[in-house]
Design an enzyme around this catalytic site. Structure first.
Site, mmCIF file in Angstrom:
data_model
loop_
_atom_site.group_PDB
_atom_site.id
_atom_site.type_symbol
_atom_site.label_atom_id
_atom_site.label_comp_id
_atom_site.label_asym_id
_atom_site.label_seq_id
_atom_site.Cartn_x
_atom_site.Cartn_y
_atom_site.Cartn_z
ATOM 1 N N ALA A 1 0.847 -1.204 0.000
ATOM 2 C CA ALA A 1 0.000 0.000 0.000
ATOM 3 C C ALA A 1 0.878 1.248 0.000
ATOM 4 O O ALA A 1 2.100 1.165 -0.141
ATOM 5 C CB ALA A 1 -0.912 -0.017 1.216
ATOM 6 N N ASN A 2 0.276 2.404 0.128
ATOM 7 C CA ASN A 2 1.047 3.650 0.274
ATOM 8 C C ASN A 2 0.301 4.598 1.205
ATOM 9 O O ASN A 2 -0.770 4.256 1.708
ATOM 10 C CB ASN A 2 1.302 4.281 -1.102
ATOM 11 C CG ASN A 2 0.005 4.605 -1.819
ATOM 12 O OD1 ASN A 2 -0.780 5.429 -1.352
ATOM 13 N ND2 ASN A 2 -0.240 3.940 -2.938
ATOM 14 N N ARG A 3 0.877 5.758 1.449
ATOM 15 C CA ARG A 3 0.361 6.642 2.507
ATOM 16 C C ARG A 3 -0.779 7.558 2.068
ATOM 17 O O ARG A 3 -1.181 8.440 2.809
ATOM 18 C CB ARG A 3 1.490 7.530 3.047
ATOM 19 C CG ARG A 3 2.529 6.760 3.787
ATOM 20 C CD ARG A 3 3.556 7.702 4.403
ATOM 21 N NE ARG A 3 4.711 6.951 4.829
ATOM 22 C CZ ARG A 3 4.751 6.237 5.945
ATOM 23 N NH1 ARG A 3 3.717 6.212 6.745
ATOM 24 N NH2 ARG A 3 5.838 5.559 6.265
#
Ligand code: C5P
Length: 407
Positions: free
Chosen positions: A215-217
């Site tokens: 995932a990412n932020r």
């Protein structure tokens, strides 16, 4: 109490009927007044069994209207004045009885008479036992009111006051009713009325196995704000969102996805459109062979190698599609050489504009509520000062409107 807000200068006639949800109407009065509205309360006799006119009057800071044949009010035909002297009528809670009277044109008390006499928009927030709400007679009456042009909010599903009962019948929450009132009274211009828009937002989750993912932020804050601003400007918006913890913006069609390929399919599905704003932080890669069972850690064994494969580029696909929207906008979240990288992206992705921002950790942009962006077009760069993501959204929508509706 603050007197300026989204509803400053608006007069809301609030009709409270007799149901246990009437206690929530006290909060509704406060919320409306916080936003600057004047609230004129009318209570049915049954409502006064649940909450007192004293509490309603004190919170509204207004006289509470109770009787059709009020000696003071009826000197100047008070029910007609009440019906006309407002911007909107809200019925909260609306009982099966009052809904039945409205649908059939009956007027035997002040509330039903005012409802018959008004030409203002009427917003109905039903609240009743789920069995009553699903009764064919109530459904018939509610359908008739919709045909007659009334607006409904709720009822929503949840627990009932009756012990152990749950289902669709709870009155909508006061803040949701307020938001609906704001929408109904919003007479700002709608420069994007009749336009269709696709917005992608949030991160994507690319599964490794059934319990792990890449995932990412991205929080989705900027994409969701843009979708909301487009809807406020009158556009018909499909918001395709990866997993986020944000509430769904009002008035948009939500499509919730997890993976980039699902996001791509949803975006293609939403074509044709006039506008595409691709804000999602789509994972560049997904795991080549996703494990169908949880990958086990075995003592002494080397960690598993994760083979990655490239995800489809949704912006590029849409930007070069035969049904390409008139206006295609991408984002460039970079940590270095922000504008140069964004400019290169314009042609490669087939975008008209790239909104570039620096997402180095020290900027706090990713996951934060503020943003500093530059708008990159083929003919130049416009650098905007730091502002709230909601304001970036408003300004971007103004720019979209200008480009689609040149003077
Ligand atoms: O190439 P890069 O990821 O920096 O491009 C960012 C822009 O492209 C954003 O608008 C993003 O939403 C979009 N994008 C996409 N699909 C991808 C990667 C990026 O739509 N697979």
């Amino acid at each position: 109490m603050a007197k300026t807000g989204a509803l400053t200068g608006k007069r809301v006639l609030l009709i409270i009927a007799g149901g246990i949800a009437a206690y929530k109407s006290l909060d509704l009065i406060r919320r409306l007044r916080e936003r600057g509205a004047r609230v004129i309360p009318v209570m049915t006799r049954a409502a006064t069994e649940f909450i007192t006119p004293l509490a309603v009057g004190a919170l509204a800071a207004e006289k509470v209207h109770l009787e059709l044949f009020d000696r003071d009010d009826e000197i100047d035909v008070g029910h007609i004045r009440l019906a006309r002297d407002c911007d909107l009528v809200v019925v909260a809670p609306a009982t099966a009885d009052l809904i039945g009277k409205m649908a059939n044109g009956l007027a035997n008390d002040l509330a039903s008479t005012v409802l018959l006499a008004t030409e203002r928009p009427v917003l109905i927030a039903p609240a009743m036992n789920p069995t009553m709400w699903s009764n064919p007679a109530v459904s018939r009456n509610a359908s008739q009111l919709l045909i007659d042009g009334a607006h409904f909010i709720g009822p929503v599903s949840g627990e009932m006051a009756e012990k152990g009962e749950a289902g669709v019948g709870r009155m909508a929450e006061p803040l949701d009713i307020v938001a609906e009132i704001e929408t109904l009274l919003d007479n700002r211009p709608k420069p994007l009325a009749g336009r269709r828009a696709i917005v992608t937002s949030g991160p994507t989750h690319e599964p490794i196995d059934p319990v792990r993912y890449i995932a990412n932020r991205s929080s989705g804050a900027q994409g969701h704000a843009i979708a909301a601003a487009l809807a406020n400007a009158g556009a018909d918006v499909t918001l395709i969102s990866g997993p986020v913890t944000l509430p769904d913006p009002r008035g948009v069609k939500m499509v919730k996805v997890e993976r980039a390929v699902e996001m791509r399919d949803a975006a293609l599905n939403a074509l044709p459109a006039d506008i595409a704003v691709m804000v999602a932080a789509v994972a560049d890669w997904r795991v080549d062979a996703e494990a169908s069972e949880k990958i086990k850690k075995s003592p002494g064994e080397a960690p598993p190698a994760l083979a990655l494969t490239e995800n489809p580029d949704i912006l590029k696909t849409i930007g070069h599609h035969e049904k390409r929207p008139k206006l295609v906008i991408g984002f460039a979240a970079e940590t270095n050489d922000v504008e140069d990288n964004a400019r290169a992206k314009l042609a490669r992705k087939g975008a008209d504009l790239i909104v570039a921002n620096d997402v180095s950790p020290e900027t706090g942009i990713m996951g934060g509520s503020r943003n500093t962006v530059s708008i990159i077009a083929a003919d130049g760069v416009d650098r905007w000062p730091e502002m709230d993501k909601a304001e970036v959204a408003e300004r971007l929508v103004a720019l979209i409107s200008e480009r689609l509706n040149p003077l």
